[in-house]
Motif scaffolding. Structure first.
Motif, mmCIF file in Angstrom:
data_model
loop_
_atom_site.group_PDB
_atom_site.id
_atom_site.type_symbol
_atom_site.label_atom_id
_atom_site.label_comp_id
_atom_site.label_asym_id
_atom_site.label_seq_id
_atom_site.Cartn_x
_atom_site.Cartn_y
_atom_site.Cartn_z
ATOM 1 N N UNK A 45 0.998 -1.195 -0.084
ATOM 2 C CA UNK A 45 -0.037 0.080 -0.032
ATOM 3 C C UNK A 45 0.791 1.255 0.251
ATOM 4 N N UNK A 46 0.300 2.583 -0.596
ATOM 5 C CA UNK A 46 0.988 3.709 -0.350
ATOM 6 C C UNK A 46 0.485 4.317 1.207
ATOM 7 N N UNK A 47 1.598 4.672 1.864
ATOM 8 C CA UNK A 47 1.154 5.114 3.196
ATOM 9 C C UNK A 47 0.515 6.453 2.932
ATOM 10 N N UNK A 48 -0.042 7.008 3.874
ATOM 11 C CA UNK A 48 -0.736 8.268 3.964
ATOM 12 C C UNK A 48 0.206 9.481 3.746
ATOM 13 N N UNK A 49 -0.010 10.433 2.816
ATOM 14 C CA UNK A 49 0.974 11.420 2.546
ATOM 15 C C UNK A 49 2.058 11.055 1.660
ATOM 16 N N UNK A 50 2.230 9.833 1.075
ATOM 17 C CA UNK A 50 3.226 9.305 0.260
ATOM 18 C C UNK A 50 2.876 8.755 -0.979
ATOM 19 N N UNK A 51 3.646 8.934 -2.068
ATOM 20 C CA UNK A 51 3.438 8.407 -3.354
ATOM 21 C C UNK A 51 1.871 8.971 -3.955
ATOM 22 N N UNK A 52 0.822 8.188 -4.258
ATOM 23 C CA UNK A 52 -0.214 8.772 -4.815
ATOM 24 C C UNK A 52 -1.326 9.150 -3.754
ATOM 25 N N UNK A 53 -1.026 8.930 -2.397
ATOM 26 C CA UNK A 53 -2.134 9.296 -1.322
ATOM 27 C C UNK A 53 -2.146 10.944 -1.468
ATOM 28 N N UNK A 55 -3.292 12.713 1.116
ATOM 29 C CA UNK A 55 -3.148 13.432 2.307
ATOM 30 C C UNK A 55 -1.880 14.045 2.378
ATOM 31 N N UNK A 56 -1.967 15.067 3.211
ATOM 32 C CA UNK A 56 -0.785 15.961 3.382
ATOM 33 C C UNK A 56 0.292 15.717 4.325
ATOM 34 N N UNK A 60 0.827 14.126 9.235
ATOM 35 C CA UNK A 60 0.891 12.583 9.262
ATOM 36 C C UNK A 60 1.807 12.430 10.430
ATOM 37 N N UNK A 61 1.618 11.471 11.329
ATOM 38 C CA UNK A 61 2.567 11.027 12.261
ATOM 39 C C UNK A 61 2.547 9.470 12.257
ATOM 40 N N UNK A 62 3.570 8.995 12.709
ATOM 41 C CA UNK A 62 3.826 7.647 12.639
ATOM 42 C C UNK A 62 2.585 6.790 13.025
ATOM 43 N N UNK A 63 2.044 6.917 13.887
ATOM 44 C CA UNK A 63 0.864 6.122 14.569
ATOM 45 C C UNK A 63 -0.274 6.217 13.340
ATOM 46 N N UNK A 64 -0.415 7.451 12.462
ATOM 47 C CA UNK A 64 -1.165 7.280 11.328
ATOM 48 C C UNK A 64 -0.781 6.100 10.249
ATOM 49 N N UNK A 65 0.327 6.161 10.130
ATOM 50 C CA UNK A 65 0.954 4.849 9.116
ATOM 51 C C UNK A 65 0.766 3.552 9.458
ATOM 52 N N UNK A 66 0.917 3.454 11.051
ATOM 53 C CA UNK A 66 0.694 2.328 11.763
ATOM 54 C C UNK A 66 -0.979 1.829 11.413
#
Length: 206
Positions: A45-53, A55-56, A60-66
């Motif tokens: 998957x694309x993580x929030x805020x990365x690649x085609x996401x 989101x800004x 984003x914080x690490x917990x959002x990625x988890x």
């Protein structure tokens, strides 16, 4: 990216983070391709805020990625997880699997800070780690092309590879070859992809 044929064994891939994600993207996909050929479905998957996401990343914080990886695991019905480098810092809970080439968050942060300082020096500016971190913790900071919030910097610096039950560390020495994340440009190594995929496939077949 997915290799999904509806098979029983389904591996969620937690990607490397920041600049290492770009350097290891082809390697990661090639490992997935080999696992797919071995009868194992894989999901990256694309993580929030990365690649085609959309989101800004600055929010984003690490917990959002988890949490995003946990949602992806549920969505794809993952049975295992394979984390690459910094991806092991944001592992979803309850899944067993593997963490390839573990790295501390502080190490990732130091690498990006060094790159920024070198870039500033080449442009005729002097920056140092302490001043950058003080600024970053208060107002956020652009590192390696990523806009990171103060909270992201604070949490990232404290993250270490966990001792999550069921997660086996795969040290790079087992895979062999020169570390791809240390190369100046994104690169690949079929032998390394073969080796990592074989480790995972053999473990799943045991």
């Amino acid at each position: 990216m997915v290799f999904d044929s509806g098979r029983d064994t389904r591996v969620l891939v937690a990607p490397a983070l920041f600049d290492e994600a770009h350097k290891l993207r082809r390697f990661t996909v090639e490992v997935m391709r080999r696992l797919g050929g071995s009868g194992i479905d894989c999901f990256l998957p694309d993580l929030p805020g990365c690649n085609e996401s959309e989101q800004d990343l600055a929010l984003i914080e690490p917990e959002d990625w988890r949490m995003a990886l946990e949602a992806a695991a549920r969505h794809f019905g993952a049975t295992h997880v394979l984390a690459v480098r910094g991806g092991g810092l944001i592992l979803p809970g309850k899944l067993g699997g593997w963490h390839y080439a573990p790295v501390k968050g502080a190490s990732l942060l130091r690498t990006m800070l060094r790159a920024r300082i070198l870039g500033a020096r080449e442009a005729g500016r002097e920056e140092n780690v302490d001043a950058l971190m003080e600024q970053g913790l208060q107002m956020g900071l652009d590192l390696a092309g990523y806009s990171l919030s103060g909270e992201m910097l604070r949490q990232l610096g404290a993250l270490v590879p966990g001792k999550q039950a069921g997660i086996t560390a795969i040290e790079h020495e087992l895979v062999g070859g020169r570390s791809l994340w240390l190369r100046a440009e994104p690169d690949e190594d079929p032998a390394q992809a073969d080796a990592l995929a074989a480790v995972v496939a053999v473990a799943l077949a045991a």
